[in-house]
Motif scaffolding. Sequence first.
Motif, PDB file in Angstrom:
ATOM      1  N   ARG A  27     -23.330  26.815 -14.130  1.00  0.00           N
ATOM      2  CA  ARG A  27     -23.551  25.495 -14.739  1.00  0.00           C
ATOM      3  C   ARG A  27     -23.075  25.472 -16.184  1.00  0.00           C
ATOM      4  NH1 ARG A  27     -27.041  23.885 -18.133  1.00  0.00           N
ATOM      5  NH2 ARG A  27     -28.531  25.580 -17.832  1.00  0.00           N
ATOM      6  N   THR A  28     -23.435  26.484 -16.953  1.00  0.00           N
ATOM      7  CA  THR A  28     -23.031  26.491 -18.361  1.00  0.00           C
ATOM      8  C   THR A  28     -21.524  26.707 -18.498  1.00  0.00           C
ATOM      9  OG1 THR A  28     -23.640  28.828 -18.588  1.00  0.00           O
ATOM     10  CG2 THR A  28     -25.284  27.198 -19.239  1.00  0.00           C
ATOM     11  N   GLU A  29     -20.940  27.539 -17.642  1.00  0.00           N
ATOM     12  CA  GLU A  29     -19.483  27.722 -17.667  1.00  0.00           C
ATOM     13  C   GLU A  29     -18.762  26.416 -17.337  1.00  0.00           C
ATOM     14  OE1 GLU A  29     -18.708  30.938 -14.951  1.00  0.00           O
ATOM     15  OE2 GLU A  29     -19.290  32.469 -16.412  1.00  0.00           O
ATOM     16  N   SER A  30     -19.412  25.589 -16.530  1.00  0.00           N
ATOM     17  CA  SER A  30     -18.835  24.286 -16.162  1.00  0.00           C
ATOM     18  C   SER A  30     -19.062  23.239 -17.242  1.00  0.00           C
ATOM     19  CB  SER A  30     -19.451  23.793 -14.853  1.00  0.00           C
ATOM     20  OG  SER A  30     -19.192  24.690 -13.803  1.00  0.00           O
ATOM     21  N   GLY A  31     -19.842  23.579 -18.259  1.00  0.00           N
ATOM     22  CA  GLY A  31     -20.109  22.647 -19.345  1.00  0.00           C
ATOM     23  C   GLY A  31     -21.109  21.560 -18.998  1.00  0.00           C
ATOM     24  N   LEU A  32     -21.928  21.804 -17.976  1.00  0.00           N
ATOM     25  CA  LEU A  32     -22.915  20.808 -17.568  1.00  0.00           C
ATOM     26  C   LEU A  32     -24.295  21.159 -18.098  1.00  0.00           C
ATOM     27  CD1 LEU A  32     -22.058  20.247 -13.787  1.00  0.00           C
ATOM     28  CD2 LEU A  32     -21.590  18.708 -15.678  1.00  0.00           C
ATOM     29  N   SER A  33     -25.027  20.147 -18.478  1.00  0.00           N
ATOM     30  CA  SER A  33     -26.431  20.338 -18.831  1.00  0.00           C
ATOM     31  C   SER A  33     -27.243  20.324 -17.530  1.00  0.00           C
ATOM     32  CB  SER A  33     -26.906  19.201 -19.736  1.00  0.00           C
ATOM     33  OG  SER A  33     -26.868  17.970 -19.027  1.00  0.00           O
ATOM     34  N   GLN A  34     -28.480  20.784 -17.632  1.00  0.00           N
ATOM     35  CA  GLN A  34     -29.367  20.686 -16.464  1.00  0.00           C
ATOM     36  C   GLN A  34     -29.515  19.225 -16.054  1.00  0.00           C
ATOM     37  OE1 GLN A  34     -33.077  22.538 -17.529  1.00  0.00           O
ATOM     38  NE2 GLN A  34     -32.349  24.586 -16.980  1.00  0.00           N
ATOM     39  N   ASP A  42     -28.572  14.436  -7.548  1.00  0.00           N
ATOM     40  CA  ASP A  42     -29.668  13.528  -7.185  1.00  0.00           C
ATOM     41  C   ASP A  42     -30.979  14.293  -6.962  1.00  0.00           C
ATOM     42  OD1 ASP A  42     -30.769  11.003  -6.766  1.00  0.00           O
ATOM     43  OD2 ASP A  42     -30.486  11.143  -4.592  1.00  0.00           O
ATOM     44  N   ILE A  43     -31.278  15.184  -7.934  1.00  0.00           N
ATOM     45  CA  ILE A  43     -32.536  15.918  -7.923  1.00  0.00           C
ATOM     46  C   ILE A  43     -33.139  15.844  -9.320  1.00  0.00           C
ATOM     47  CG2 ILE A  43     -31.911  17.480  -6.042  1.00  0.00           C
ATOM     48  CD1 ILE A  43     -31.190  19.600  -8.078  1.00  0.00           C
ATOM     49  N   ASP A  44     -34.371  16.260  -9.452  1.00  0.00           N
ATOM     50  CA  ASP A  44     -35.056  16.205 -10.738  1.00  0.00           C
ATOM     51  C   ASP A  44     -34.595  17.347 -11.646  1.00  0.00           C
ATOM     52  OD1 ASP A  44     -37.720  16.780 -12.502  1.00  0.00           O
ATOM     53  OD2 ASP A  44     -37.563  14.680 -11.895  1.00  0.00           O
ATOM     54  N   ARG A  45     -34.471  17.067 -12.936  1.00  0.00           N
ATOM     55  CA  ARG A  45     -34.038  18.089 -13.882  1.00  0.00           C
ATOM     56  C   ARG A  45     -35.004  19.264 -13.915  1.00  0.00           C
ATOM     57  NH1 ARG A  45     -35.394  20.709 -17.819  1.00  0.00           N
ATOM     58  NH2 ARG A  45     -37.185  19.379 -18.182  1.00  0.00           N
ATOM     59  N   THR A  46     -36.286  18.987 -13.779  1.00  0.00           N
ATOM     60  CA  THR A  46     -37.257  20.076 -13.796  1.00  0.00           C
ATOM     61  C   THR A  46     -37.065  21.008 -12.606  1.00  0.00           C
ATOM     62  OG1 THR A  46     -38.943  18.739 -12.690  1.00  0.00           O
ATOM     63  CG2 THR A  46     -38.973  18.775 -15.107  1.00  0.00           C
ATOM     64  N   TYR A  47     -36.567  20.484 -11.488  1.00  0.00           N
ATOM     65  CA  TYR A  47     -36.297  21.320 -10.315  1.00  0.00           C
ATOM     66  C   TYR A  47     -35.126  22.255 -10.598  1.00  0.00           C
ATOM     67  CZ  TYR A  47     -35.851  22.666  -5.424  1.00  0.00           C
ATOM     68  OH  TYR A  47     -35.792  23.382  -4.255  1.00  0.00           O
ATOM     69  N   VAL A  48     -34.093  21.752 -11.269  1.00  0.00           N
ATOM     70  CA  VAL A  48     -32.964  22.610 -11.665  1.00  0.00           C
ATOM     71  C   VAL A  48     -33.490  23.737 -12.552  1.00  0.00           C
ATOM     72  CG1 VAL A  48     -30.787  22.733 -12.939  1.00  0.00           C
ATOM     73  CG2 VAL A  48     -31.258  20.753 -11.477  1.00  0.00           C
ATOM     74  N   SER A  49     -34.347  23.406 -13.503  1.00  0.00           N
ATOM     75  CA  SER A  49     -34.932  24.398 -14.397  1.00  0.00           C
ATOM     76  C   SER A  49     -35.736  25.434 -13.616  1.00  0.00           C
ATOM     77  CB  SER A  49     -35.826  23.710 -15.428  1.00  0.00           C
ATOM     78  OG  SER A  49     -36.505  24.657 -16.210  1.00  0.00           O
ATOM     79  N   GLN A  50     -36.514  24.982 -12.653  1.00  0.00           N
ATOM     80  CA  GLN A  50     -37.330  25.900 -11.846  1.00  0.00           C
ATOM     81  C   GLN A  50     -36.454  26.842 -11.019  1.00  0.00           C
ATOM     82  OE1 GLN A  50     -39.833  23.224  -9.660  1.00  0.00           O
ATOM     83  NE2 GLN A  50     -41.267  22.967 -11.358  1.00  0.00           N
ATOM     84  N   ILE A  51     -35.353  26.339 -10.486  1.00  0.00           N
ATOM     85  CA  ILE A  51     -34.433  27.197  -9.732  1.00  0.00           C
ATOM     86  C   ILE A  51     -33.833  28.244 -10.674  1.00  0.00           C
ATOM     87  CG2 ILE A  51     -32.289  27.307  -8.406  1.00  0.00           C
ATOM     88  CD1 ILE A  51     -32.890  24.415  -7.462  1.00  0.00           C
TER      89      ILE A  51
END
Length: 81
Positions: A27-34, A42-51
């Motif tokens: 994700r960071t190499e792609s330059g994307l934020s959570q 189409d998911i919650d940002r907190t779920y990305v953080s938890q993963i």
Amino acid sequence: MGPFCVPMATNANKTLITIGNNLRRIRTESGLSQEQLALDADIDRTYVSQIERGIANPSILMLKKISDCLKVGLSDLTAGV
């Protein structure tokens, strides 16, 4: 327990942490934020953080959805598990 029998929780935790580390790196190499990845998938940002922290146990379908948004193969997210 025999010499090759490792408790399931230990293996599961290592697997989730490895997937989370792979996701964060890609994700960071792609330059994307959570937040942007969450919007794209189409998911919650907190779920990305938890993963990424190895707390959540995402389904294969969820990992496929995320890998599609990142334009990488599912194997890139699961490398090293």
